[in-house]
Structures are given as structure tokens and as C-alpha cells.
Scaffold this active site. Structure first.
Site, PDB file in Angstrom:
ATOM      1  N   ALA A   1       0.864  -1.179   0.000  1.00 47.27           N
ATOM      2  CA  ALA A   1       0.000   0.000   0.000  1.00 47.27           C
ATOM      3  C   ALA A   1       0.897   1.224   0.000  1.00 47.27           C
ATOM      4  CB  ALA A   1      -0.873  -0.019   1.244  1.00 47.27           C
TER       5      ALA A   1
ATOM      6  N   GLY B   1       0.629  -4.944   0.846  1.00 49.38           N
ATOM      7  CA  GLY B   1      -0.556  -5.017  -0.009  1.00 49.38           C
ATOM      8  C   GLY B   1      -0.299  -5.717  -1.336  1.00 49.38           C
TER       9      GLY B   1
ATOM     10  N   GLU C   1      -0.624  -9.243  -0.643  1.00 45.92           N
ATOM     11  CA  GLU C   1      -2.039  -9.509  -0.347  1.00 45.92           C
ATOM     12  C   GLU C   1      -2.892  -9.518  -1.619  1.00 45.92           C
ATOM     13  OE1 GLU C   1      -1.566  -6.372   2.590  1.00 45.92           O
ATOM     14  OE2 GLU C   1      -2.628  -7.616   4.032  1.00 45.92           O
TER      15      GLU C   1
ATOM     16  N   GLU D   1       4.694  -4.861   7.184  1.00 46.66           N
ATOM     17  CA  GLU D   1       3.951  -3.780   7.857  1.00 46.66           C
ATOM     18  C   GLU D   1       4.429  -3.547   9.286  1.00 46.66           C
ATOM     19  OE1 GLU D   1       2.616  -6.199   6.026  1.00 46.66           O
ATOM     20  OE2 GLU D   1       1.074  -5.371   4.701  1.00 46.66           O
TER      21      GLU D   1
HETATM   22  N1  CAA Z   1       4.613   3.247  -0.699  1.00 47.14           N
HETATM   23  C1  CAA Z   1       5.023   4.429  -1.250  1.00 47.14           C
HETATM   24  N2  CAA Z   1       6.171   4.560  -1.943  1.00 47.14           N
HETATM   25  C2  CAA Z   1       6.938   3.471  -2.084  1.00 47.14           C
HETATM   26  C3  CAA Z   1       6.576   2.215  -1.548  1.00 47.14           C
HETATM   27  C4  CAA Z   1       5.347   2.116  -0.838  1.00 47.14           C
HETATM   28  N3  CAA Z   1       4.885   0.986  -0.318  1.00 47.14           N
HETATM   29  N4  CAA Z   1       7.543   1.328  -1.853  1.00 47.14           N
HETATM   30  C5  CAA Z   1       8.467   1.994  -2.567  1.00 47.14           C
HETATM   31  N5  CAA Z   1       8.115   3.290  -2.710  1.00 47.14           N
HETATM   32  C6  CAA Z   1       8.830   4.358  -3.383  1.00 47.14           C
HETATM   33  C7  CAA Z   1      10.037   4.835  -2.581  1.00 47.14           C
HETATM   34  O1  CAA Z   1       9.649   5.748  -1.585  1.00 47.14           O
HETATM   35  C8  CAA Z   1      10.886   5.442  -3.675  1.00 47.14           C
HETATM   36  O2  CAA Z   1      10.350   6.711  -3.988  1.00 47.14           O
HETATM   37  P1  CAA Z   1      11.349   8.001  -4.116  1.00 47.14           P
HETATM   38  O3  CAA Z   1      12.216   7.664  -5.305  1.00 47.14           O
HETATM   39  O4  CAA Z   1      10.424   9.133  -4.369  1.00 47.14           O
HETATM   40  O5  CAA Z   1      12.128   8.081  -2.852  1.00 47.14           O
HETATM   41  C9  CAA Z   1      10.624   4.541  -4.866  1.00 47.14           C
HETATM   42  O6  CAA Z   1       9.393   3.859  -4.587  1.00 47.14           O
HETATM   43  C10 CAA Z   1      11.710   3.494  -5.061  1.00 47.14           C
HETATM   44  O7  CAA Z   1      11.860   2.794  -3.836  1.00 47.14           O
HETATM   45  P2  CAA Z   1      13.275   2.572  -3.114  1.00 47.14           P
HETATM   46  O8  CAA Z   1      14.218   3.697  -3.423  1.00 47.14           O
HETATM   47  O9  CAA Z   1      13.033   2.288  -1.680  1.00 47.14           O
HETATM   48  O10 CAA Z   1      13.769   1.252  -3.894  1.00 47.14           O
HETATM   49  P3  CAA Z   1      14.705   0.071  -3.346  1.00 47.14           P
HETATM   50  O11 CAA Z   1      15.009  -0.769  -4.524  1.00 47.14           O
HETATM   51  O12 CAA Z   1      15.837   0.635  -2.554  1.00 47.14           O
HETATM   52  O13 CAA Z   1      13.770  -0.737  -2.311  1.00 47.14           O
HETATM   53  C11 CAA Z   1      11.745  -1.828  -1.579  1.00 47.14           C
HETATM   54  C12 CAA Z   1      12.625  -1.385  -2.769  1.00 47.14           C
HETATM   55  C13 CAA Z   1      12.479  -2.908  -0.775  1.00 47.14           C
HETATM   56  C14 CAA Z   1      10.464  -2.362  -2.149  1.00 47.14           C
HETATM   57  C15 CAA Z   1      11.490  -0.594  -0.663  1.00 47.14           C
HETATM   58  O14 CAA Z   1      11.021   0.476  -1.467  1.00 47.14           O
HETATM   59  C16 CAA Z   1      10.496  -0.837   0.417  1.00 47.14           C
HETATM   60  O15 CAA Z   1      10.834  -1.420   1.438  1.00 47.14           O
HETATM   61  N6  CAA Z   1       9.229  -0.389   0.216  1.00 47.14           N
HETATM   62  C17 CAA Z   1       8.197  -0.461   1.228  1.00 47.14           C
HETATM   63  C18 CAA Z   1       7.672  -1.876   1.407  1.00 47.14           C
HETATM   64  C19 CAA Z   1       6.610  -1.911   2.476  1.00 47.14           C
HETATM   65  O16 CAA Z   1       6.860  -1.593   3.635  1.00 47.14           O
HETATM   66  N7  CAA Z   1       5.395  -2.318   2.095  1.00 47.14           N
HETATM   67  C20 CAA Z   1       4.262  -2.382   2.977  1.00 47.14           C
HETATM   68  C21 CAA Z   1       3.421  -1.142   2.832  1.00 47.14           C
HETATM   69  S1  CAA Z   1       2.134  -1.036   4.056  1.00 47.14           S
HETATM   70  C22 CAA Z   1       0.901  -2.049   3.473  1.00 47.14           C
HETATM   71  O17 CAA Z   1       0.984  -2.651   2.406  1.00 47.14           O
HETATM   72  C23 CAA Z   1      -0.308  -2.157   4.387  1.00 47.14           C
HETATM   73  C24 CAA Z   1      -1.324  -3.163   3.989  1.00 47.14           C
HETATM   74  O18 CAA Z   1      -1.250  -4.329   4.298  1.00 47.14           O
HETATM   75  C25 CAA Z   1      -2.490  -2.736   3.252  1.00 47.14           C
END
Ligand code: CAA
Length: 257
Positions: free
Chosen positions: A65, A108, A111, A131
């Protein structure tokens, strides 16, 4: 209908939804959820569509998400919009869905894959429910569908530690049906969807519904439901055609496709 966050195409009898927020690793915001649901409704209503493939990019199916979207949300806002509740329209979609997953399927994203009927994954796919690292828990079925899919031990491990699992582990524990080289992913998913779309659509939709029941009701109830549905298919022309074709050693020509 035009979409900003997804691309929607049809390939023969298969609907294809490609997540398209490359700068955000296909993070799922509310607009994207609504657009996906809209596209699915159109595919549900289109009698020419027999199955749907959902996919992302080579880097990310979806990295969860959209955290930036949720960051400033407070409890009443999340409650009032029933945050992420609309995804249940994907869970309740009646035609078969295939998730073609490459790269990250996190939170998400994992999911959404779990809401699909078959997960076909590229050899670079990574799954996880991180999360807990954000101070929250999964909110689109990660504690429920994942536990039903891969069991308590692995689900607790993933949900409580936030660690990622690679595609081999995901296949071993039953989340992934097939692993293919990343370059073949979309082709394999479309070929599989195409195969499903060749069959009698009422039988396919009822097969999906019957398997879904296995995760919702006690065994005796599920078995009774399966038998009643099985019986009901004897009222279709496609049952006569399918069985006649077998006996006559020819390919069936299903009418309800
Ligand atoms: N939401 C918003 N933006 C996100 C995102 C997310 N879930 N995942 C990645 N992005 C964005 C980053 O912020 C970044 O944007 P900027 O260039 O503007 O800074 C861009 O995508 C590229 O990401 P990274 O620079 O972090 O890329 P990476 O290759 O170094 O890492 C990754 C990739 C491991 C996927 C890392 O981005 C990450 O850990 N993302 C978050 C994963 C996460 O925590 N997901 C759970 C979300 S909460 C949820 O899903 C709740 C639910 O159950 C409904």
C-alpha cells in the site's frame, strides 16, 4: 475508460491489468485500487472475457500500500473510508484471476497476489508482509489469507519479523503455483489464462467458487456445496458437449465460453 495508474488490455479472451506506477514501485494508492476494481467490473460484465491476469513490472509487482498516502491519515479517516476495504471486490471477483509476479510483492502487493486464484512468479520474485516495520499490521488480508494459504508457522514468521521470502521458499510453502524465468513470466501467465478461458465459463466460475468455499466453511458443508454445484452443471449444454466429445474422441466445442 481511461486509467492513470494501470494499463488495461484484452488479449483474446483474457483481460490483462498491468500496474503502472513505476516511480513508486507500483505502490497501491486508493486511486489505483478503484481503477483496478473498475477494470475488473468491466471484465466481469464482458461475456468474451474468460480469465484475467494482473501483473506489475520486472522490478515490482507492487511494493505494498502507498505509505506516503497513508502517512498523514488518522484513525477516524482510516475507519470512515474503511481503508482498503474495496479490495474485497478483487477477492469476490467471479472469473479466474492469475497474479503474474516479478520483483517485490510486499505488504498489499503480497495480499493482492493472495486474492488472485493462481500465483505464477518470476525467479526474481520476493514476497513479504513488512507492515510491522512501519508500526502497523497487514490490512488487506495478510494475517488471514496468508495464514490459510501457507499456514501459521510461516505466516507468523513473516508477519512478526517483516522478513522477505524468496520465490523458492514461496513455492515450497504453497503461495506460488509455478516459477518461471522473468523473461517468460507474462507469456506463461497469459498462456495459462488462455487455457482456462477455453473451458465452459459457468463450470470455471463454479469451480473457482467451490474451491473458495474450502477456505470459508466446515468440510461437510463444503462437500455438500461441491456436490450440489456438480449436479447443477448437468443442466448445461457444455456438460453434454464435454462428455459427448470425450466419447467421440474429439475436442469439445463449448458454447458458454
Ligand atoms: N509506498 C510508497 N512509496 C513506495 C513504496 C510504498 N509501499 N515502496 C516503494 N516506494 C517508493 C520509494 O519511496 C521510492 O520513492 P522516491 O524515489 O520518491 O524516494 C521509490 O518507490 C523506489 O523505492 P526505493 O528507493 O526504496 O527502492 P529500493 O530498490 O531501494 O527498495 C523496496 C525497494 C524494498 C520495495 C522498498 O522500497 C520498500 O521497502 N518499500 C516499502 C515496502 C513496504 O513496507 N510495504 C508495505 C506497505 S504497508 C501495506 O501494504 C499495508 C497493507 O497491508 C495494506
Amino acid at each position: 475508460m481511461s486509467y492513470d495508474t494501470i494499463k488495461v488490455e484484452t488479449r483474446g479472451r483474457v483481460g490483462l491489468v498491468t500496474f503502472n506506477r513505476p516511480k513508486a514501485m507500483n505502490a497501491l494508492n486508493q486511486q489505483m485500487m478503484r481503477e483496478i476494481v473498475e477494470a475488473l467490473k468491466a471484465f466481469q460484465a464482458d461475456a468474451k472475457i474468460g480469465a484475467v491476469v494482473l501483473t506489475g513490472s520486472e522490478k515490482a509487482f507492487a511494493a505494498g500500500a502507498d505509505i506516503k498516502d497513508m502517512q498523514s491519515m488518522d484513525y477516524p479517516a482510516a475507519l470512515m473510508v474503511d481503508l482498503w476495504g474495496e479490495w474485497e471486490d478483487l477477492g469476490n471477483f467471479r472469473k479466474p484471476t492469475i497474479a503474474a509476479v516479478a520483483g517485490y510483492a510486499l505488504g498489499g502487493g503480497c495480499e493482492v497476489a493472495l486474492m488472485c486464484d493462481i500465483v505464477i512468479a518470476a525467479d526474481n520474485a520476493k514476497f513479504g508482509q513488512p507492515e510491522i516495520t512501519l508500526g502497523v499490521i497487514p490490512g488487506m488480508g495478510g494475517t488471514q489469507r496468508l495464514a490459510r494459504s501457507i499456514g501459521k508457522a510461516k505466516t507468523m514468521d513473516l508477519v512478526l519479523t517483516g522478513r522477505l521470502m524468496d520465490v523458492q521458499e514461496a513455492e515450497r510453502c504453497g503461495l506460488v503455483a509455478r516459477i518461471v524465468p522473468a523473461t517468460d513470466l507474462l507469456e506463461e501467465a497469459l498462456r495459462t489464462a488462455d487455457k482456462i478461458a477455453e473451458f465452459s465459463l459457468p463450470a470455471v466460475m463454479l469451480a473457482k467458487e467451490a474451491v473458495g468455499r474450502a477456505f470459508e466453511v466446515p468440510l461437510a458443508e463444503g462437500l455438500r456445496f461441491e456436490r450440489r454445484v456438480f449436479h447443477s452443471l448437468f443442466a448445461t449444454e457444455d456438460q453434454s458437449e464435454g462428455m459427448e466429445a470425450f466419447v467421440q474422441k474429439r475436442s469439445p466445442q463449448f458454447k458458454n465460453r
